[in-house]
Enzyme design. Structure first.
Site, PDB file in Angstrom:
ATOM      1  N   ASP A  54       0.870  -1.169   0.000  1.00 29.43           N
ATOM      2  CA  ASP A  54       0.000   0.000   0.000  1.00 29.43           C
ATOM      3  C   ASP A  54       0.919   1.234   0.000  1.00 29.43           C
ATOM      4  O   ASP A  54       2.140   1.132   0.149  1.00 29.43           O
ATOM      5  CB  ASP A  54      -0.953  -0.021   1.208  1.00 29.43           C
TER       6      ASP A  54
HETATM    7  C1  GLC Z   1      -4.355   4.248  -0.202  1.00 29.19           C
HETATM    8  C2  GLC Z   1      -5.277   3.124   0.211  1.00 29.19           C
HETATM    9  C3  GLC Z   1      -5.426   2.041  -0.815  1.00 29.19           C
HETATM   10  C4  GLC Z   1      -5.319   2.641  -2.202  1.00 29.19           C
HETATM   11  C5  GLC Z   1      -3.888   3.147  -2.362  1.00 29.19           C
HETATM   12  C6  GLC Z   1      -3.649   3.783  -3.743  1.00 29.19           C
HETATM   13  O1  GLC Z   1      -3.556   4.607   0.880  1.00 29.19           O
HETATM   14  O2  GLC Z   1      -4.995   2.500   1.466  1.00 29.19           O
HETATM   15  O3  GLC Z   1      -6.694   1.410  -0.584  1.00 29.19           O
HETATM   16  O4  GLC Z   1      -5.615   1.663  -3.179  1.00 29.19           O
HETATM   17  O5  GLC Z   1      -3.541   4.076  -1.359  1.00 29.19           O
HETATM   18  O6  GLC Z   1      -4.429   4.917  -3.892  1.00 29.19           O
END
Ligand code: GLC
Length: 736
Positions: A263
């Site tokens: 993430d």
């Molecule tokens: C965010 C979220 C995740 C998302 C990613 C990209 O922090 O936790 O769900 O897909 O970043 O945007």
């Protein structure tokens, strides 16, 4: 390309090129408008490495993406195309209801269709991967991200996760408009302490395996090609550095052979978590744990090369990661056509087109959950009744969830537009703003009003209520009060809106309240002051037309809750598949000590699976084809359901099992089947479910995944509170 060609390509790539494939940047690092969904917009990276990154997240628009892709393919030493990824979690330009609402349809078919359309619009815009399905089990509505989940049942989440993967990926990634899904957030992100986003997750391995892993496993089985690691710790190890989780569970046990992406900046955050001394150690932990792509952090780009050159990290680990990334690009057909389906023409053709809007409207009508109705709904289209729509949601385009970035707000059909189109001449009064001043500041909503303005708004609404025969209150939390980093310590509606409801109630008690939210909210007072209450969630682009369809009876409510609706905050966590305990709250004898509160019920205000219709249904007793089961047997459980009301309507018949005694305690109910039936008034239908031995398995006292002989209850009814039950015995299975 053939695999052999990919292997040859890999063998010709320099270490820097390989590490480049493992880096994901934001569009803003290319001076391109880009949605920022994390703590930083840029990372420390040389121009040379910047020209070799493997993927970019959260840019949109076919023209822009084609230009960026062309530059990268032209300049890259081996002309390797980019992967372009985005959070398309409930639609791209055509916005569908939030996933928590989509779960309430109990229709995997609808969820798959919504994912299909989302994928088409995303692919037309040039995207190759969507960061969906989110399959975190949720039991705590204080957590803002419950809106991204399909609810509190492990098995239902798996059914819906499979449907989304099918919708996104189709049967082959390189076919037109197919994109890769991404299972997230692996794993167990949905139960942070206190409902506080990113906080510690403390659950036993058995609960982890029984309740939190099944939905991810189901989507892996469906062939999802990417998995995203979660921010949280499990067993006090952050997922992006958790080798047991990513290599033993995900790859070995579940057989996942796709790409693992962290993430946003989660690899760098291993330092803050306190398991990495510095970025260098974070890089080592993450690559050894099995993270293939480092999303927007400087760790892989700065340290992975030296770790390999020093021999501390085997280059084999880098090669395996890069091969998985190249295979995904290859299966998407990007080596042959780096632009895949992206074109301005396709965007114009597909974005919020009539066909997509019609489906969004139909899905939305199926998500609404009617919680209460004292003969006030449906409203009459042709009657003389003067209707007043009061509340901040009565005339706003903000009917979509907080992960709906690409859409243009003006595309939304407001409630005012929807109802005026059906029955002109209604009164509309916002009455208040969605948030009061303090909450607006907290949510970053920059609107300031004087006390006089606020008071004038309220007075106008009360006057409107006096002139109306019936009132539809359109109330709800702000869309920024759910989603990422949007946990709430209180889950009631904003106080200014409750004050509006009280003031209106004083002059007119004929109230229908529609609640817009990204989570179960506290509804005790709303329910007391309303003759009808319906959850509207965040219904998306066609929200206003869908609400009008249901209010006037052109569609009959059919949604069923997938998260228990608490009576009060103090009950959280509250969920249906809980346990008997040694002193269940079934005695009803206050003198008898039992699991209870001295100041609150132990049951929810509305349970999992609950939802009313405009008609009524009756269920026959449960009948079983046999009352003893050998391992190979299949038992058929049946009921006959009858529509005893005046409307043709759909009902989701639910089947739950209970293992009465096990070597460990077992939930009081487990959803193991559902069927949505549509019946005319007076019509009956026999509904049957198959029960097999494999549906009875669990992690026993020795953590073996087996069934155990003994008695089982089979419940079939309209929600998880049903007591309509029959029982059977599982006879001794082999060896146990
Ligand atoms: C965010 C979220 C995740 C998302 C990613 C990209 O922090 O936790 O769900 O897909 O970043 O945007």
């Amino acid at each position: 390309m053939e695999i052999k060609e990919l292997e040859k390509l890999l063998s010709e790539m320099s270490l820097e090129e390989k590490i480049g494939q493992m880096i994901q940047i934001t569009g803003s690092m290319l001076s391109v408008d880009s949605l920022i969904t994390g703590p930083t917009e840029t990372i420390e990276i040389s121009d040379e490495m910047l020209s070799m990154v493997g993927s970019i997240l959260n840019i949109e628009g076919a023209e822009k993406m084609r230009e960026i892709q062309k530059n990268y393919v032209d300049k890259h030493p081996h002309h390797i195309p980019l992967l372009l990824m985005y959070d398309v979690i409930n639609g791209m330009e055509t916005i569908f209801p939030i996933p928590l609402a989509q779960g309430c349809t109990f229709s995997p078919e609808m969820v798959e269709q919504a994912a299909r359309i989302s994928a088409k619009e995303a692919a037309a815009s040039g995207l190759h991967v969507t960061f969906s399905p989110m399959l975190d089990l949720v039991r705590d509505p204080r957590w803002g991200r419950v809106m991204e989940s399909t609810g509190e049942d492990p098995w239902l989440n798996g059914v819906m996760g499979k449907a989304m993967v099918r919708g996104y990926q189709g049967d082959s990634l390189n076919k037109e408009y197919n994109i890769s899904g991404c299972i997230k957030h692996f794993a167990g992100y949905g139960l942070p302490d206190g409902g506080r986003d990113y906080d510690n997750v403390e659950i036993s391995e058995r609960t982890f395996r029984e309740d939190y892993l099944p939905a991810y496993r189901a989507a892996v089985e469906e062939g999802c090609r990417m998995v995203m690691t979660s921010f949280n710790t499990w067993n006090r190890i952050p997922s992006s550095g958790n080798k047991w989780l990513l290599r033993d569970i995900l790859r070995e046990e579940m057989g996942f052979d796709g790409v693992v992406i962290s993430d946003y900046s989660a690899v760098e955050e291993l330092i803050c978590h306190g398991i990495a001394e510095d970025g260098r150690e974070a890089a080592k932990l993450a690559i050894e744990a099995g993270v293939d792509i480092d999303m927007v952090s400087s760790v892989y780009v700065k340290y992975l090369g030296e770790l390999v050159k020093s021999g501390e990290v085997e280059e084999r680990l880098v090669d395996e990661a890069v091969m998985r990334i190249l295979k995904l690009k290859n299966d998407l057909g990007l080596f042959e056509n780096p632009y895949k389906d992206s074109s301005i023409e396709n965007e114009k053709l597909l974005f919020a087109c009539q066909e997509h809007r019609e489906l969004a409207r139909k899905v939305a009508t199926s998500t609404f959950v009617l919680l209460k109705n004292e003969d006030i709904l449906p409203l009459k289209k042709d009657g003389e009744e003067q209707l007043a729509f009061i509340g901040p949601y009565s005339d706003t385009v903000q009917l979509y969830g907080s992960w709906s970035f690409p859409t243009k707000p003006e595309q939304t059909v407001t409630i005012k537009q929807g109802v005026e189109q059906k029955k002109p001449g209604n009164i509309f009064a916002p009455g208040s703003f969605i948030l009061d001043e303090e909450q607006r500041a907290k949510c970053g909503v920059r609107e300031n009003y004087t006390k006089e303005e606020l008071s004038a708004r309220m007075d106008e609404a009360v006057e409107a209520a006096k002139r109306a025969d019936k009132i539809v209150m359109c109330l709800g939390e702000h869309r920024y009060q759910s989603g990422e980093c949007s946990s709430r310590a209180y889950i009631s509606l904003p106080e200014n809106q409750l004050e509006l409801l009280r003031r209106v109630y004083q002059v007119n008690e004929n109230i229908v309240t529609i609640v817009f939210s990204g989570r179960p909210v506290e509804l005790k007072e709303v329910s007391e002051l309303s003759k009808a209450v319906m959850m509207g969630w965040f219904p998306g682009t066609e929200g206003g037309s869908a609400i009008a369809d249901v209010l006037f009876g052109d569609a009959v409510p059919e949604g069923k809750l997938t998260m228990s609706m608490p009576r009060s905050l103090g009950q959280i966590p509250i969920y249906y598949n809980n346990f008997m305990t040694g002193r269940p709250n079934k005695t009803g004898n206050p003198a008898q000590p039992c699991m209870c509160y001295v100041d609150e019920h132990t049951t929810p205000l509305y349970p999992f699976g609950y939802g009313l219709s405009y008609t009524t249904f009756t269920y026959s007793d449960v009948s079983l084809s046999q009352t003893e089961m050998q391992k190979e047997d299949v038992i058929t459980a049946k009921v006959t359901i009858t529509n005893t009301g005046k409307y043709t309507a759909s009902e989701t018949v639910q089947m739950y099992l209970r293992d009465v005694k096990g070597s460990v305690v077992r939930p009081v109910k487990m959803l193991r089947g559902f069927e949505k039936v549509t019946l005319q008034p007076g019509e009956s239908k026999e509904v049957s479910f198959e029960i097999r031995e494999d549906m009875l398995r669990f992690y026993n006292i020795d953590m073996e995944y087996v069934s155990e002989p003994g008695e089982f209850y089979v419940y079939i009814g309209t929600d998880s509170a049903t007591e309509n039950m029959a029982s059977f015995r599982l006879i001794k299975t082999e060896g146990k």
